[in-house]
Design a protein around this motif. Structure first.
Motif, PDB file in Angstrom:
ATOM      1  N   LYS A   3      35.241  55.175   5.852  1.00  0.00           N
ATOM      2  CA  LYS A   3      36.258  54.862   4.847  1.00  0.00           C
ATOM      3  C   LYS A   3      37.005  56.062   4.291  1.00  0.00           C
ATOM      4  O   LYS A   3      38.127  55.927   3.818  1.00  0.00           O
ATOM      5  CB  LYS A   3      35.621  54.040   3.730  1.00  0.00           C
ATOM      6  CG  LYS A   3      35.070  52.728   4.306  1.00  0.00           C
ATOM      7  CD  LYS A   3      34.231  51.931   3.377  1.00  0.00           C
ATOM      8  CE  LYS A   3      33.547  50.813   4.164  1.00  0.00           C
ATOM      9  NZ  LYS A   3      32.620  50.050   3.336  1.00  0.00           N
ATOM     10  N   ILE A   4      36.363  57.198   4.282  1.00  0.00           N
ATOM     11  CA  ILE A   4      37.099  58.400   3.886  1.00  0.00           C
ATOM     12  C   ILE A   4      36.774  59.501   4.883  1.00  0.00           C
ATOM     13  O   ILE A   4      35.772  59.446   5.610  1.00  0.00           O
ATOM     14  CB  ILE A   4      36.742  58.893   2.454  1.00  0.00           C
ATOM     15  CG1 ILE A   4      35.252  59.204   2.332  1.00  0.00           C
ATOM     16  CG2 ILE A   4      37.164  57.902   1.401  1.00  0.00           C
ATOM     17  CD1 ILE A   4      34.880  59.886   1.030  1.00  0.00           C
ATOM     18  N   GLU A   5      37.627  60.501   4.910  1.00  0.00           N
ATOM     19  CA  GLU A   5      37.432  61.581   5.866  1.00  0.00           C
ATOM     20  C   GLU A   5      37.361  62.924   5.148  1.00  0.00           C
ATOM     21  O   GLU A   5      36.542  63.777   5.459  1.00  0.00           O
ATOM     22  CB  GLU A   5      38.600  61.563   6.856  1.00  0.00           C
ATOM     23  CG  GLU A   5      38.210  62.058   8.226  1.00  0.00           C
ATOM     24  CD  GLU A   5      39.383  62.024   9.192  1.00  0.00           C
ATOM     25  OE1 GLU A   5      40.313  61.201   8.987  1.00  0.00           O
ATOM     26  OE2 GLU A   5      39.386  62.824  10.131  1.00  0.00           O
ATOM     27  N   HIS A   6      38.252  63.108   4.177  1.00  0.00           N
ATOM     28  CA  HIS A   6      38.351  64.390   3.483  1.00  0.00           C
ATOM     29  C   HIS A   6      38.045  64.193   2.006  1.00  0.00           C
ATOM     30  O   HIS A   6      38.192  63.091   1.481  1.00  0.00           O
ATOM     31  CB  HIS A   6      39.770  64.955   3.620  1.00  0.00           C
ATOM     32  CG  HIS A   6      40.221  65.018   5.037  1.00  0.00           C
ATOM     33  ND1 HIS A   6      39.699  65.910   5.946  1.00  0.00           N
ATOM     34  CD2 HIS A   6      41.134  64.279   5.713  1.00  0.00           C
ATOM     35  CE1 HIS A   6      40.284  65.722   7.126  1.00  0.00           C
ATOM     36  NE2 HIS A   6      41.145  64.724   7.009  1.00  0.00           N
TER      37      HIS A   6
ATOM     38  N   ASP B 134      40.533  62.460  -0.007  1.00  0.00           N
ATOM     39  CA  ASP B 134      40.609  60.997   0.037  1.00  0.00           C
ATOM     40  C   ASP B 134      39.976  60.363  -1.190  1.00  0.00           C
ATOM     41  O   ASP B 134      40.274  59.220  -1.543  1.00  0.00           O
ATOM     42  CB  ASP B 134      39.920  60.454   1.294  1.00  0.00           C
ATOM     43  CG  ASP B 134      40.598  60.932   2.575  1.00  0.00           C
ATOM     44  OD1 ASP B 134      41.754  61.401   2.480  1.00  0.00           O
ATOM     45  OD2 ASP B 134      39.971  60.832   3.641  1.00  0.00           O
TER      46      ASP B 134
ATOM     47  N   GLN C 277      42.200  58.822  -3.724  1.00  0.00           N
ATOM     48  CA  GLN C 277      42.993  57.628  -3.420  1.00  0.00           C
ATOM     49  C   GLN C 277      42.142  56.562  -2.751  1.00  0.00           C
ATOM     50  O   GLN C 277      42.570  55.954  -1.786  1.00  0.00           O
ATOM     51  CB  GLN C 277      44.142  57.989  -2.458  1.00  0.00           C
ATOM     52  CG  GLN C 277      45.072  59.082  -2.908  1.00  0.00           C
ATOM     53  CD  GLN C 277      46.150  58.574  -3.846  1.00  0.00           C
ATOM     54  OE1 GLN C 277      46.499  57.401  -3.820  1.00  0.00           O
ATOM     55  NE2 GLN C 277      46.644  59.439  -4.704  1.00  0.00           N
ATOM     56  N   VAL C 278      40.928  56.365  -3.231  1.00  0.00           N
ATOM     57  CA  VAL C 278      40.039  55.418  -2.557  1.00  0.00           C
ATOM     58  C   VAL C 278      40.615  54.005  -2.633  1.00  0.00           C
ATOM     59  O   VAL C 278      40.923  53.515  -3.714  1.00  0.00           O
ATOM     60  CB  VAL C 278      38.639  55.440  -3.197  1.00  0.00           C
ATOM     61  CG1 VAL C 278      37.765  54.374  -2.578  1.00  0.00           C
ATOM     62  CG2 VAL C 278      38.010  56.810  -3.025  1.00  0.00           C
TER      63      VAL C 278
ATOM     64  N   PHE D 213      32.686  54.045  -0.208  1.00  0.00           N
ATOM     65  CA  PHE D 213      33.211  55.323   0.285  1.00  0.00           C
ATOM     66  C   PHE D 213      32.119  56.379   0.330  1.00  0.00           C
ATOM     67  O   PHE D 213      32.283  57.433   0.899  1.00  0.00           O
ATOM     68  CB  PHE D 213      34.373  55.838  -0.592  1.00  0.00           C
ATOM     69  CG  PHE D 213      34.014  56.000  -2.048  1.00  0.00           C
ATOM     70  CD1 PHE D 213      33.450  57.181  -2.513  1.00  0.00           C
ATOM     71  CD2 PHE D 213      34.235  54.968  -2.949  1.00  0.00           C
ATOM     72  CE1 PHE D 213      33.108  57.321  -3.844  1.00  0.00           C
ATOM     73  CE2 PHE D 213      33.895  55.105  -4.276  1.00  0.00           C
ATOM     74  CZ  PHE D 213      33.325  56.280  -4.736  1.00  0.00           C
TER      75      PHE D 213
END
Ligand code: ADP
Ligand code: MG
Length: 606
Positions: A79-82, A85, A88-89, A94
């Protein structure tokens, strides 16, 4: 002991301590995963309070067979990479630790089939040991099965409540989630029996009624907020007579995520200030739309608490939206009679009832005499009991008010006949029913409203006392004179310390003087409260409190007799002022007995 790195399954168990507090937390995490996967149907099964078994099955996007071991690995997420992120979830999950945590304290399996594929795979985790990926049949979607929760965490088990309580909490999690997603069908099976079955719907109000029950559903007022502004608050609040003793039944969602937030709970109560007693809580389903950068959702492992960048803006948005919702509604509670017994109970008015205008009790020609104590006395056909049936029947029939007689065509919209009974109540009627008013409560509310308007124009009129009145007060209260000076002046008081335990009042508001209210004790009350509550953060709220106190002291008491004209004027004003259905302390000022109920009581079929 030397320092060493903990083995992964111990790390996971430690994380589980935060994420998985009880069976309900498991249900919450699994539901979030299903919703994030785009499910349209979710089925939850709970056994033995969730300790024996929890299963969540969805028809979402599924997980590729080769990714299944990753799904149950810690800190693994799609769901997130950086780190950026996190600002702005857009998904519910996450943190990438739920499945790993749950699997570390249970006998766990996850079976999944990608939407576009025909067969799937399953992985089992037993006490943190991840087994091999094996092929498995099944429809597209994902099914997670959690058995023997906390089997290896006896400490956690000790903190759990009864099976029934844990079940209730787990089901509650589904209810809460379901309100945020009416477009998704939810079904809950508890120990083999269907406990909740919610078909998908396009209407939020249907879903809310499905979850909270039809009766609560009928007593809800829509909250609109300002659609063009962020933060925006929208959803539903219960009418004041649906109030609860705690805020537990309130459901608050931040950008679709259920949260617990004391700021919002407080803002809700502020919105209801004066419409509900201060120790009650409104029922609410409230959605907050906030720009993602304006809120931090990563402050709590279970993601149920958030931090707002500008809490004041959120507070104000909620308060205003709630106020607007209350302002536009007819809040007079109905009393409905239960024909099976002699008890009468409060019910919400019909939710479609608009702002209704009480009308004259009877038709055009003043057939229903309303002079004090006389009852309804005129008309041709009197029943043996002396009850003017014709007049009442005419009133009942006049769902639409009859045209006024010529002598009533003055500049007032309509004369309202009012009967004072019991030295305390005013009785009248409107299109919907018999209206009963508590004269003191209503007068107090009207006085309060006019004071509130009046005080925006400048300090209230004051009257200097020939000789200052003195009163004893605590040292703290005397100290509070300085910090309360602005407030006192606006209210029309002139107060000074007069020795270590005494105050002197040199001027009082004319309003209190003219009603013969002993004003020094009022000032002492006010100062004692200021001292007890400390510096007041919200000047406007403090002023409202004081105005409510003043209104109470200055209004008509129970037992004061009113002339017909006074009673009429009182009710007439009530209808033109917002929020008149409750006194400034939030107690009701009026009740309504619907005509339909009276008709039934009198055995009339229509
Ligand atoms: P998070 O939800 O924070 O990413 P989880 O441990 O809950 O972490 O889940 C890990 C990953 O497993 C998710 O990112 C998602 O890719 C996948 N996953 C979990 N549950 C489901 C599900 N029901 N359907 C599809 N994918 C899922
Ligand atoms: Mg998750």
């Amino acid at each position: 002991m030397p320092i060493r790195r903990l083995p992964p399954h111990v790390v996971n168990q430690i994380a589980a301590g935060e994420v998985v507090e009880r069976p309900a937390s498991v249900v919450k995490e699994l539901l979030e995963n299903s919703l994030d996967a785009g499910a349209t149907r979710i089925e939850v099964s709970i056994e033995g309070g969730g300790l024996e078994g929890i299963e969540v099955a969805d028809d979402g996007g599924g997980i590729a067979a080769e990714e299944l071991p990753l799904a149950v690995a810690p800190h693994a997420t799609s769901k997130i990479e950086h780190a950026a992120d996190l600002e702005q979830v857009a998904t519910l999950g996450f943190r990438g630790e739920a499945l790993a945590s749950i699997a570390s304290v249970s006998a766990f399996s996850i079976r999944s089939c990608r939407r576009e594929e025909t067969s799937g795979a399953i992985v089992e985790v037993e006490g943190g040991e991840v087994g091999p990926v094996r092929p498995a049949a099944g429809a597209p979607g994902t099914t997670v099965t959690v058995r023997h929760l906390f089997m290896n965490a006896p400490a956690r088990r000790k903190f759990l409540k009864t099976t029934a309580t844990e079940t209730t909490r787990a089901v509650e999690v589904v209810r809460t989630a379901a309100i945020a997603r009416p477009d998704v069908a939810f079904r809950v099976v508890v120990d083999g029996r269907v406990a909740l079955d919610l078909p998908a719907t396009a209407e939020l109000s249907h879903r809310v009624a499905g979850v909270l029950g039809e009766e609560v559903g009928a007593g809800l007022l829509a909250v609109e907020g300002d659609p063009a502004a962020l933060p925006r608050a929208w959803g539903f609040v219960g009418r004041p007579d649906l109030s609860r003793a705690s805020s537990r039944s309130q459901r608050i969602y931040l950008n679709g995520r259920p949260i617990q937030d004391r700021l919002v709970v407080h803002a809700l109560r502020e919105g209801f200030r004066g419409a509900m007693p201060g120790d009650r809580h409104p029922v609410a389903v409230l959605f907050l739309d906030v720009a993602p950068g304006e809120v931090d959702v990563n402050v709590h492992p279970a993601k149920t608490e958030v931090r707002f960048r500008s809490p004041e803006a959120v507070h104000a948005a909620v308060r205003r939206a709630v106020r607007a919702a209350l302002g536009g509604s007819d809040l007079v509670p109905s009393v409905e009679t239960d024909l099976g017994s002699s008890s009468w109970s409060l019910r919400s008015p019909r939710s479609d009832a608009g702002r209704s205008q009480p009308i004259l009790f009877s038709g055009a020609s003043g057939t229903a005499a309303t002079s004090r104590g006389a009852g309804w006395t005129t008309g041709a056909t009197r029943s043996p009991a002396g009850f003017d049936y014709a007049a009442v029947a005419a009133a009942i029939a006049s769902a639409v008010p009859a045209p006024p007689a010529p002598d009533e065509l003055d500049d007032r919209p309509r004369r309202r006949r009012v009967l004072q009974v019991g030295g305390l109540f005013l009785v009248s009627g409107d299109e919907e029913g018999l209206v009963i008013v508590d004269q003191h409560a209503l007068h107090e509310r009207l006085m309060f409203e006019s004071l509130r308007r009046r005080i925006t124009e400048g300090p209230l009129e004051r009257q200097a006392l020939l000789a200052p009145a003195t009163a004893s007060a605590s040292a703290e209260a005397i100290e509070a004179i300085e910090s309360s000076r602005m407030l006192l002046e606006r209210l029309g008081f002139e107060v000074e310390p007069f020795g270590p335990r005494t105050i002197a009042v040199r001027a009082v508001p004319s309003l209190l003087a003219s009603r013969g209210v002993e004003a020094t004790s009022f000032v002492v009350d006010l100062l004692e409260r200021a001292a007890a509550e400390g510096p007041v953060p919200d000047e406007a709220a403090a002023l409202e409190d004081v105005l409510a106190m003043m209104a109470c002291k200055a209004s008509v008491r129970a037992g004061d007799s009113l002339t017909d004209a006074e009673g009429e004027a009182l009710l007439g004003q009530a209808l033109e002022s917002e929020g008149a259905a409750s006194c400034p302390h939030g107690r009701p000022t009026m009740l309504r007995i619907p005509w339909s109920d009276l008709r039934r009581r009198f055995g009339r079929s229509s």
